[in-house]
Design a protein around this motif. Structure first.
Motif, PDB file in Angstrom:
ATOM      1  N   ALA A  19       5.600  41.210  -8.484  1.00 37.37           N
ATOM      2  CA  ALA A  19       6.454  40.149  -9.010  1.00 37.37           C
ATOM      3  C   ALA A  19       6.858  39.174  -7.910  1.00 37.37           C
ATOM      4  O   ALA A  19       6.913  37.957  -8.131  1.00 37.37           O
ATOM      5  CB  ALA A  19       7.692  40.766  -9.665  1.00 37.37           C
TER       6      ALA A  19
ATOM      7  N   PRO B  15       3.961  42.460 -14.252  1.00 38.38           N
ATOM      8  CA  PRO B  15       5.065  41.530 -14.540  1.00 38.38           C
ATOM      9  C   PRO B  15       4.665  40.348 -15.412  1.00 38.38           C
ATOM     10  O   PRO B  15       5.507  39.792 -16.118  1.00 38.38           O
ATOM     11  CB  PRO B  15       5.500  41.070 -13.148  1.00 38.38           C
ATOM     12  CG  PRO B  15       5.159  42.214 -12.252  1.00 38.38           C
ATOM     13  CD  PRO B  15       3.878  42.762 -12.801  1.00 38.38           C
ATOM     14  N   ASP B  16       3.377  39.940 -15.376  1.00 35.23           N
ATOM     15  CA  ASP B  16       2.947  38.811 -16.201  1.00 35.23           C
ATOM     16  C   ASP B  16       2.484  39.232 -17.586  1.00 35.23           C
ATOM     17  O   ASP B  16       1.992  38.415 -18.361  1.00 35.23           O
ATOM     18  CB  ASP B  16       1.837  38.027 -15.496  1.00 35.23           C
ATOM     19  CG  ASP B  16       0.586  38.873 -15.238  1.00 35.23           C
ATOM     20  OD1 ASP B  16       0.519  40.016 -15.725  1.00 35.23           O
ATOM     21  OD2 ASP B  16      -0.325  38.374 -14.544  1.00 35.23           O
TER      22      ASP B  16
ATOM     23  N   ASP C 266       7.398  45.585  -8.363  1.00 29.85           N
ATOM     24  CA  ASP C 266       8.337  44.627  -7.786  1.00 29.85           C
ATOM     25  C   ASP C 266       7.639  43.780  -6.725  1.00 29.85           C
ATOM     26  O   ASP C 266       7.875  42.571  -6.619  1.00 29.85           O
ATOM     27  CB  ASP C 266       9.526  45.370  -7.189  1.00 29.85           C
ATOM     28  CG  ASP C 266      10.727  44.470  -6.950  1.00 29.85           C
ATOM     29  OD1 ASP C 266      10.897  43.487  -7.713  1.00 29.85           O
ATOM     30  OD2 ASP C 266      11.502  44.726  -6.015  1.00 29.85           O
TER      31      ASP C 266
END
Length: 278
Positions: free
Chosen positions: A127, A152-153, A124
């Motif tokens: 992100a 996240p990517d 998180d």
């Protein structure tokens, strides 16, 4: 954002599959730090959270911040969890993962009522702030051996790749340099984002250079050199294994691992004088 967690010479200073003592986790440093400009702007605006930045200290969640005895690491991380600045919110998540989850992989309750594991908190944080070097470093420490994680990517990284990613965003991240140095073998090298090709000894010496007051960097360097080998540090000091461990103890006398390693250097019954005279 300086790095938050480091490995000890025999394994990471956070829970792993190994039967390592959790009490050793008090050795590493953690940082929550906001950009100076944002701190000044928040203070000008009267933001009640601004005085909690930067945050620096130990893994003890109830420890008070230097200069802010009214705040503990846990309360400060909670107060910054919903800060208006995404980079500070990311730092707060790294802080919560460190101070509330340093001895368990279980989820914890968050200020917004959700429950997240340390791994989820680090993801998180990434992100929210893809340049948050401590989040990549800490996530690398938390991964199990041979485990990978999807960022996240969409990129899939192992621990070593996470340390390199941390250094991509902060080449002076001493914890990532130390962790990467301990993660590779004596015959391996790694290429940093600036093109430098370094072996594990040079990585650990860089960690000492950027974090000269952190005892575990000296201890980590001592663990990969030969018993009678002498290394010349970036500041010109020449040290053998014993001297590195004595320096580590003088910098962090409450860390147990340097004492253990120093005892291993001594013959039966051989005394040694510590820097404080003992």
């Amino acid at each position: 954002l300086p790095g938050a967690r480091i490995c000890c010479p025999k394994g990471p200073l956070c829970p792993s599959d190994d039967a390592a003592a959790v009490s050793s986790h008090t050795m590493h440093l953690q940082y929550l730090q906001a950009p100076a400009a944002d701190t000044q702007a928040a203070a000008t605006a009267g933001d009640p959270d601004a005085h909690a930045i930067p945050l620096m200290g130990s893994t003890n969640p109830n420890a008070a911040f230097p200069g802010h005895p009214e705040l503990t690491y846990r309360t400060a991380s909670w107060r910054l969890f919903s800060h208006h600045d995404a980079a500070i919110r990311a730092a707060a998540r790294v802080g919560l993962a460190c101070v509330d989850c340093h001895s368990t992989r279980d989820p914890i309750s968050l200020p917004d009522g959700k429950w997240m594991t340390p791994k989820e908190l680090y993801l998180d944080a990434i992100a929210l702030n893809p340049s948050c070097a401590p989040a990549y470093n800490d996530l690398g420490v938390w991964l199990k051996k041979n485990e990978t994680v999807t960022l996240p990517d969409g990129r899939v990284f192992c621990s070593r790749e996470l340390y390199l990613e941390a250094l991509k965003h902060d080449l002076q991240c001493s914890n990532a340099l130390c962790n990467l140095g301990l993660a590779i073998s004596a015959t391996e090298t790694v290429t940093l984002c600036d093109g430098r090709v370094l072996d594990r000894k040079n990585l650990l010496m860089l960690a000492v250079s950027y974090g000269p007051t952190t005892g575990m960097y000296y201890c980590s360097l001592s663990s990969i050199i030969e018993p009678n080998e002498i290394v010349t540090l970036p500041d010109g000091r020449a040290m053998d294994r014993r001297q590195l461990l004595l320096e580590a103890i003088s910098l962090d006398p409450r860390a147990w691992w340097p004492y253990y390693e120093l005892a291993d250097c001594l013959s039966v019954g051989e005394p040694i004088v510590l820097r404080d005279g003992r």
